[in-house]
Design a protein around this motif. Sequence first.
Motif, PDB file in Angstrom:
ATOM      1  N   ALA A  61       1.012  -0.789  -0.281  1.00  0.00           N
ATOM      2  CA  ALA A  61       0.147  -0.041  -0.045  1.00  0.00           C
ATOM      3  C   ALA A  61       1.194   1.733  -0.025  1.00  0.00           C
ATOM      4  O   ALA A  61       0.566   2.496  -0.857  1.00  0.00           O
ATOM      5  CB  ALA A  61      -0.925  -0.035   1.270  1.00  0.00           C
ATOM      6  N   PHE A  62       1.843   0.796   0.426  1.00  0.00           N
ATOM      7  CA  PHE A  62       2.519   2.473   0.412  1.00  0.00           C
ATOM      8  C   PHE A  62       4.034   2.275  -0.774  1.00  0.00           C
ATOM      9  O   PHE A  62       4.796   2.951   0.167  1.00  0.00           O
ATOM     10  CB  PHE A  62       3.949   2.473   1.787  1.00  0.00           C
ATOM     11  N   ALA A  63       3.990   1.352  -1.632  1.00  0.00           N
ATOM     12  CA  ALA A  63       4.934   1.691  -2.603  1.00  0.00           C
ATOM     13  C   ALA A  63       5.109   2.530  -3.223  1.00  0.00           C
ATOM     14  O   ALA A  63       6.402   2.476  -3.700  1.00  0.00           O
ATOM     15  CB  ALA A  63       4.879  -0.276  -3.563  1.00  0.00           C
ATOM     16  N   ASP A  64       4.527   2.547  -3.441  1.00  0.00           N
ATOM     17  CA  ASP A  64       5.203   4.582  -3.838  1.00  0.00           C
ATOM     18  C   ASP A  64       6.433   5.597  -2.748  1.00  0.00           C
ATOM     19  O   ASP A  64       6.882   5.712  -3.685  1.00  0.00           O
ATOM     20  CB  ASP A  64       3.747   5.904  -4.132  1.00  0.00           C
ATOM     21  N   ILE A  65       6.456   5.680  -2.032  1.00  0.00           N
ATOM     22  CA  ILE A  65       6.953   6.570  -1.284  1.00  0.00           C
ATOM     23  C   ILE A  65       7.856   5.338  -0.257  1.00  0.00           C
ATOM     24  O   ILE A  65       9.163   5.334   0.198  1.00  0.00           O
ATOM     25  CB  ILE A  65       5.762   7.291  -0.019  1.00  0.00           C
TER      26      ILE A  65
END
Length: 327
Positions: free
Chosen positions: A51-55
Amino acid sequence: MSRAVRFDSYGGPEVLRIAEVPKPVPGPGQLLVRTVVAPINPGEIGIREGAFADIWPATFPEGQGNDFAGWVVSTGEGVTGFAAGDEVIGFAPRAAQADYVALDADAVALKPLGVSWEEAAPLPAVGVTAWAAVDAVQPRPGETVVVSAAAGGVGVLAAQLVRLRGATVVGTAGGHNFDFLRSLGIVPVSHGPGLAEEIRKAAPEGVDAYIDTFGGGNVDIAIALGVPAHRINTVADPLAVRRYGVHGRAQEDAFSPVLVAELADLVARGRLAVPISTVYPLERVGEAYIELARRHTRGKIVLSLVPEADRERERRALFGDRSSNPT
Ligand SMILES: NC(=O)c1ccc[n+]([C@@H]2O[C@H](COP(=O)([O-])OP(=O)(O)OC[C@H]3O[C@@H](n4cnc5c(N)ncnc54)[C@H](OP(=O)(O)O)[C@@H]3O)[C@@H](O)[C@H]2O)c1
């Protein structure tokens, strides 16, 4: 070789495995620590699920866990202030759920000997997060402060830290936690429908500050109650931070070994309780996260790397009669 939690793809708790990995070697300025206890945190679920792969992208095979407590086994070149056998508390992002952790000595505090491993290990994550949230809203004696999810990992520590500053705490929780919160001097209100009205009844003279540790509309309620934005902090709702200009101070804004040592001292002096709901052995890490994901933990769920019954034997095997921390 030693054990470490690993996952090779984003997914549910079923992607977690216990891997055999080489024992890390401490570099210059680092400590090698034998982990005794490593807590689990909701943010780790988001990282593992992608869920936080972008950041915060994962690098597979990815490690897991952040906060821990254990024994210093050896010190790298140039380290002063720590010696083999010291009991320490530390923060090692994506590496803490492992038998051995190598990390910079400046991310580590000494654990007071009177504080249990289970109570000590969560302090660098939820302890520091709670402190940051409380510091952001600056409670004053005689004020009334709402803490959402006041029985949870961050909430129960934030609520107690607010009380230590002399303010009254109204804490949101399910009914099963009301007596628990009262035992800590917190006024409980139900986090169900009608929360704003419940808070008004519990705080007829108004709410001075609001610490949100759950998200889910708590900041909207704080604004509706008339709490000024600069007296609201959320550690769980970044959108609300942007929408209302409230504080979003959390662990990364406040972490230091000095602060961890101060929190541990409060625990040692009986002024701060770190409730532990469940202790799982490392092998049951997946089950531990399933329980955490229900979001009804009272205090903390922790993983035990060295079972309690084996701790003294293992300490003697590693360090002989050498005493722990300097007094
Ligand atoms: N950025 C950072 O540095 C940082 C660090 C740590 C945590 N966090 C974030 O802070 C949040 C809290 O973490 P945590 O470890 O305290 O979580 P947690 O321990 O899993 O929180 C569990 C608590 O949530 C309560 N709860 C369940 N449903 C609720 C609802 N609808 N409204 C209000 N409360 C409800 C439960 O109370 P009842 O059982 O009484 O219902 C339970 O006590 C998470 O979003 C986490 O990601 C951020």
